[in-house]
Design a protein around this motif. Structure first.
Motif, short mmCIF file in Angstrom:
data_model
loop_
_atom_site.label_atom_id
_atom_site.label_comp_id
_atom_site.label_asym_id
_atom_site.label_seq_id
_atom_site.Cartn_x
_atom_site.Cartn_y
_atom_site.Cartn_z
N TYR A 5 -33.37 -5.64 8.05
CA TYR A 5 -32.30 -4.89 8.70
C TYR A 5 -32.88 -3.60 9.26
CZ TYR A 5 -28.01 -2.38 9.70
OH TYR A 5 -27.02 -1.69 10.35
N ASN A 6 -32.83 -3.45 10.57
CA ASN A 6 -33.26 -2.22 11.23
C ASN A 6 -34.69 -1.84 10.85
OD1 ASN A 6 -32.57 -0.24 13.09
ND2 ASN A 6 -31.91 1.21 11.53
N ALA A 7 -35.57 -2.83 10.81
CA ALA A 7 -36.95 -2.59 10.37
C ALA A 7 -37.96 -3.10 11.39
CB ALA A 7 -37.19 -3.26 9.02
N ALA A 8 -37.61 -3.01 12.67
CA ALA A 8 -38.50 -3.53 13.72
C ALA A 8 -39.88 -2.89 13.68
CB ALA A 8 -37.86 -3.30 15.10
N GLU A 9 -39.91 -1.63 13.30
CA GLU A 9 -41.18 -0.90 13.29
C GLU A 9 -42.12 -1.37 12.19
OE1 GLU A 9 -42.67 3.79 12.86
OE2 GLU A 9 -40.52 3.29 12.98
N TYR A 10 -41.57 -1.98 11.14
CA TYR A 10 -42.38 -2.26 9.96
C TYR A 10 -42.53 -3.74 9.60
CZ TYR A 10 -41.05 2.65 9.23
OH TYR A 10 -40.83 3.99 9.39
N VAL A 11 -41.66 -4.59 10.10
CA VAL A 11 -41.58 -5.95 9.56
C VAL A 11 -42.85 -6.75 9.81
CG1 VAL A 11 -40.44 -6.90 11.62
CG2 VAL A 11 -40.12 -8.00 9.38
N ARG A 12 -43.55 -6.51 10.89
CA ARG A 12 -44.78 -7.27 11.14
C ARG A 12 -45.80 -7.02 10.04
NH1 ARG A 12 -47.51 -10.22 14.81
NH2 ARG A 12 -45.75 -10.18 16.25
N GLN A 13 -45.99 -5.77 9.65
CA GLN A 13 -46.95 -5.50 8.58
C GLN A 13 -46.52 -6.13 7.27
OE1 GLN A 13 -47.72 -1.37 7.68
NE2 GLN A 13 -49.49 -1.85 6.40
N ALA A 14 -45.21 -6.12 7.00
CA ALA A 14 -44.72 -6.75 5.77
C ALA A 14 -45.07 -8.23 5.75
CB ALA A 14 -43.21 -6.56 5.65
N VAL A 15 -44.78 -8.93 6.84
CA VAL A 15 -45.04 -10.38 6.91
C VAL A 15 -46.53 -10.66 6.83
CG1 VAL A 15 -44.90 -12.40 8.39
CG2 VAL A 15 -42.92 -10.89 8.16
N GLU A 16 -47.32 -9.92 7.56
CA GLU A 16 -48.77 -10.16 7.55
C GLU A 16 -49.37 -9.89 6.19
OE1 GLU A 16 -50.18 -7.76 10.77
OE2 GLU A 16 -49.65 -9.24 12.31
N SER A 17 -48.85 -8.88 5.48
CA SER A 17 -49.37 -8.61 4.13
C SER A 17 -49.05 -9.73 3.17
CB SER A 17 -48.80 -7.28 3.61
OG SER A 17 -47.45 -7.42 3.20
N ALA A 18 -47.92 -10.42 3.39
CA ALA A 18 -47.57 -11.57 2.54
C ALA A 18 -48.41 -12.79 2.89
CB ALA A 18 -46.08 -11.88 2.69
#
Length: 340
Positions: free
Chosen positions: A18-31
């Motif tokens: 939710y409202n995390a466009a700036e961060y979600v790519r790093q979250a997914v890639e770290s997983a």
């Protein structure tokens, strides 16, 4: 599935967005960088920014990324979003990550070892470190009265059978969802997250998981993930002291009612005491308590008002037991200092 010889797991990682466009790519890639991860379930929750577009890109780039949405693209909150992810997960182990946080290398290495060496283990928890993203975020975090600790963890190793009580007591620290993995079978005992709690639904659910399952400590000193503090953190959004108390009181009420229905009598006295402490918190009458007599009167009136709103507690023996404890001793647990 578990493999004893090399301690590997198959894990589904659930990320509400939710409202995390700036961060979600790093979250997914770290997983995806974790060798144990078989799928990442992105649950887009009707974000006002372009998070959906980025989630679509991530799903197109890697088949392990699965994009889920609520009907009609509605916003239903983090509890409903995590529930949707858990219901669609296909791995025997579930893990969690907020869209603005990220895993560190080797996130699940110790989990695999603990699950394998302890057949009765239902879940593993660790420490998580803080990353301050910007001064505005830190200022808002501090103004919200949140814990200044740079690491969220338990301060001691606690046996699985004592964990729920320790978390309720609140004196040994706590862990957050980024640090937790569980067997999928845990959901049969704990149930899913409350979708009617917009805040603290994760804390309430962790308590239920600890009550119903055997959770083992992992790395309590070295973090396995990082959570960001920034200006959009939902938990630090501006709220009055009374609003914060009310939000937490709703969580305690939900947990108490669940314990009553599920038959976990041993936890009801402590939760009832937490509720009374909250209802009588001095922050509810800040500036009005002129002297001890007035303070006592205000506390009694606030407890009475809460009881009038929840008359079922008047017939509950644990209410009267907790009230006697509250009025006869100085409570060890101060609700206004609880930073979870």
């Amino acid at each position: 599935m578990l493999e004893t010889e090399d301690y590997t797991l198959e894990i589904s990682v659930i990320i509400p967005v939710y409202n995390a466009a700036e961060y979600v790519r790093q979250a997914v890639e770290s997983a995806l960088e974790q060798p144990e991860v078989r799928e990442v379930l992105l649950v887009e929750d009707g974000s006002p920014d372009n998070a959906l577009e980025i989630c679509q890109q991530l799903a197109a780039e890697d088949q392990r990324v699965i994009l889920l949405r609520h009907p009609n693209g509605e916003n239903r909150g983090p509890g409903a979003s995590r529930n949707l992810g858990m219901r669609n997960a296909r791995s025997p182990i579930l893990a969690f990550l907020d869209a603005d946080d990220y895993y560190l290398p080797g996130r699940f290495k110790l989990d695999a070892k603990i699950y394998t060496e302890n057949p009765g283990c239902d879940g593993v928890y660790h420490a998580v470190s803080m990353q301050v993203e910007n001064p505005e975020g830190l200022e808002r975090w501090n103004n919200a009265g949140k814990a200044p600790d740079k690491i969220q963890t338990l301060t001691e190793e606690i046996q699985p059978e004592s964990l729920a009580e320790a978390l309720l007591e609140g004196t040994s620290g706590y862990f957050i969802l980024d640090a937790l993995s569980i067997k999928e079978s845990v959901l049969e005992k704990s149930g899913f997250m409350r979708e009617d709690l917009r805040l603290h639904q994760d804390t309430e659910w962790i308590e239920r998981v600890a009550m119903t399952s055997r959770l083992y400590p992992g790395s309590l000193n070295k973090p396995v993930a990082t959570w960001r503090v920034h200006a959009q953190n939902r938990i630090s959004s501006p709220r009055s002291a009374v609003q914060k108390l009310d939000d937490r009181l709703r969580m305690w009420e939900a947990l108490y009612d669940w314990c009553r229905k599920a038959g976990f009598e041993q936890y009801r006295p402590m939760i009832m005491l937490r509720m009374i402490e909250n209802a009588a918190s001095k922050q509810r009458f800040e500036g009005k308590d002129h002297g001890n007599a007035m303070r006592r009167l205000l506390r009694v009136s606030h407890i009475a008002s809460w009881l009038l709103a929840h008359p079922r507690y008047a017939l509950d023996r644990y209410f009267w037991q907790a009230l006697r404890e509250f009025t006869s001793t100085q409570p060890k647990h101060k609700e206004e200092l609880d930073q979870r």
